[in-house]
Design an enzyme around this catalytic site. Structure first.
Site, PDB file in Angstrom:
ATOM      1  N   GLY A 173       2.874   2.329  10.733  1.00 14.39           N
ATOM      2  CA  GLY A 173       3.872   3.395  10.596  1.00 14.39           C
ATOM      3  C   GLY A 173       4.611   3.735  11.884  1.00 14.39           C
ATOM      4  CG  ASN A 215      -1.720   1.246   1.387  1.00 14.55           C
ATOM      5  OD1 ASN A 215      -1.773   2.070   0.472  1.00 14.55           O
ATOM      6  ND2 ASN A 215      -2.376   1.397   2.533  1.00 14.55           N
ATOM      7  CG  HIS A 226      -5.669   1.905   5.305  1.00 13.41           C
ATOM      8  ND1 HIS A 226      -5.225   2.857   6.194  1.00 13.41           N
ATOM      9  CD2 HIS A 226      -4.656   1.020   5.148  1.00 13.41           C
ATOM     10  CE1 HIS A 226      -3.982   2.565   6.551  1.00 13.41           C
ATOM     11  NE2 HIS A 226      -3.611   1.458   5.920  1.00 13.41           N
ATOM     12  CB  SER A 255       5.470  -1.843  11.904  1.00 12.48           C
ATOM     13  OG  SER A 255       5.093  -0.505  12.193  1.00 12.48           O
ATOM     14  CE  LYS A 313      -0.125   3.203   4.760  1.00 11.51           C
ATOM     15  NZ  LYS A 313      -0.024   3.303   6.231  1.00 11.51           N
ATOM     16  CD  GLU A 356      -3.190  -2.364   7.334  1.00 13.85           C
ATOM     17  OE1 GLU A 356      -2.090  -2.637   6.837  1.00 13.85           O
ATOM     18  OE2 GLU A 356      -3.780  -1.300   7.109  1.00 13.85           O
ATOM     19  CD  GLU A 406      -2.789   5.509   6.779  1.00 15.40           C
ATOM     20  OE1 GLU A 406      -2.748   5.522   5.534  1.00 15.40           O
ATOM     21  OE2 GLU A 406      -1.891   4.995   7.483  1.00 15.40           O
TER      22      GLU A 406
HETATM   23  P1  13P Z   1       3.274   0.401   7.578  1.00 16.93           P
HETATM   24  O1  13P Z   1       3.761  -0.879   6.957  1.00 16.93           O
HETATM   25  O2  13P Z   1       4.003   1.608   7.048  1.00 16.93           O
HETATM   26  O3  13P Z   1       3.206   0.321   9.050  1.00 16.93           O
HETATM   27  O4  13P Z   1       1.763   0.620   7.064  1.00 16.93           O
HETATM   28  C1  13P Z   1       0.866  -0.430   7.178  1.00 16.93           C
HETATM   29  C2  13P Z   1      -0.357  -0.088   6.416  1.00 16.93           C
HETATM   30  O5  13P Z   1      -1.114   0.787   6.799  1.00 16.93           O
HETATM   31  C3  13P Z   1      -0.620  -0.822   5.170  1.00 16.93           C
HETATM   32  O6  13P Z   1      -1.906  -0.596   4.711  1.00 16.93           O
END
Ligand code: 13P
Length: 254
Positions: A176, A13, A100, A215, A15, A170, A102
């Site tokens: 992150g 992903n 997601h 992560s 983003k 997640e 976010e």
């Molecule tokens: P990270 O791998 O950067 O922690 O992000 C995970 C994520 O949100 C994947 O959709």
């Protein structure tokens, strides 16, 4: 009863990262997905919407799939700035991430919205990746399973009984941050998700791919992907570096 596991999926992903220059990174991923790797695992990259078409064209004839990061629940219409599942499918996407954390936070998406998006994805011929996960406060309060159970109940479309759907767990606090749940916590959650899906969707629930996200890095991939009922990863930051993304996928070659 079959004990066969679903084929693993390692999804990136990206983003809101990547301009046309990042086509080089994607080319390196395509090149790194050699016969040995593709025999073990499916690879998917979900770039920002602006790069979907470019990546899909580049991936033609390779085993690497391209997906969207979100879609609107409608096929078209007066929704300024949105992208529909139909549009993603039209330019060569085969998956789309929905719900997601976010999106749930930044755009106040509810379980109901996420379910409508997943349904739109299926109608357009895409496989939705439905994301769920608890916050740190919810975990600390001992409510992680209850929260994820409610998100699943509200976000998973009925069509999952007969159409391919992927679930991504997640934990919000692991995204992150460099923090990850313990292997025991991942095992507990994935076991719980599997049981919920089997209860609701029967055999389809048993075969659904359950990804872990938050992560995931080359250094912890083997441990996290080795957990029971983890059928792959949804990778954020590490998927922006071709070598790291490929190294995570190669955990399945060991
Ligand atoms: P990270 O791998 O950067 O922690 O992000 C995970 C994520 O949100 C994947 O959709």
């Amino acid at each position: 009863m079959t004990t066969e596991r679903p084929r693993p999926l390692v999804a990136g992903n990206w983003k809101m990262n990547g301009t046309r220059a990042a086509t080089k990174t994607f080319a390196a991923i395509l090149e790194g997905c050699d016969a040995a790797l593709r025999s073990k695992v499916d690879l998917l990259v979900c770039p920002p919407a602006t790069l979907t078409y470019v990546f899909a064209v580049a991936a033609v004839g390779t085993p690497v799939k391209v997906g969207g990061q979100d879609c609107h629940a409608a096929t078209h219409g007066a929704h300024t700035g949105d992208v529909s599942a139909t549009m993603l499918a039209d330019v060569g996407a085969s998956y789309v991430i929905v719900g997601h954390s976010e999106r749930r936070t930044d755009h106040r998406e509810t379980d109901e919205t996420v379910k409508a998006k997943a349904r739109a994805a299926i109608a357009a011929g895409l496989t939705p990746i439905v994301c769920v996960g608890e916050t740190r406060e919810e975990r600390d309060a001992g409510r992680a399973l209850a929260v994820v159970g409610a998100q699943l109940a509200g976000s998973m479309p009925e069509e999952a009984a007969r159409e391919p759907v992927v679930v991504a767990y997640e934990p919000v606090w692991a995204i992150g941050t460099g923090l990850t749940p313990t292997v025991a916590d991942v095992a507990e959650m994935h076991g719980f998700i599997r049981q919920s899906l089997v209860d609701r969707f029967g055999a389809a629930g048993r075969n659904m791919r359950l990804l872990y996200g938050g992560s995931v890095k080359p250094g912890n991939a083997r441990e996290l992907l080795g957990v029971a009922e983890v059928d792959g990863a949804l990778v954020g930051g590490a998927s922006l570096v071709a070598e790291d993304f490929l190294a995570i996928a190669r955990a399945y070659m060991e």
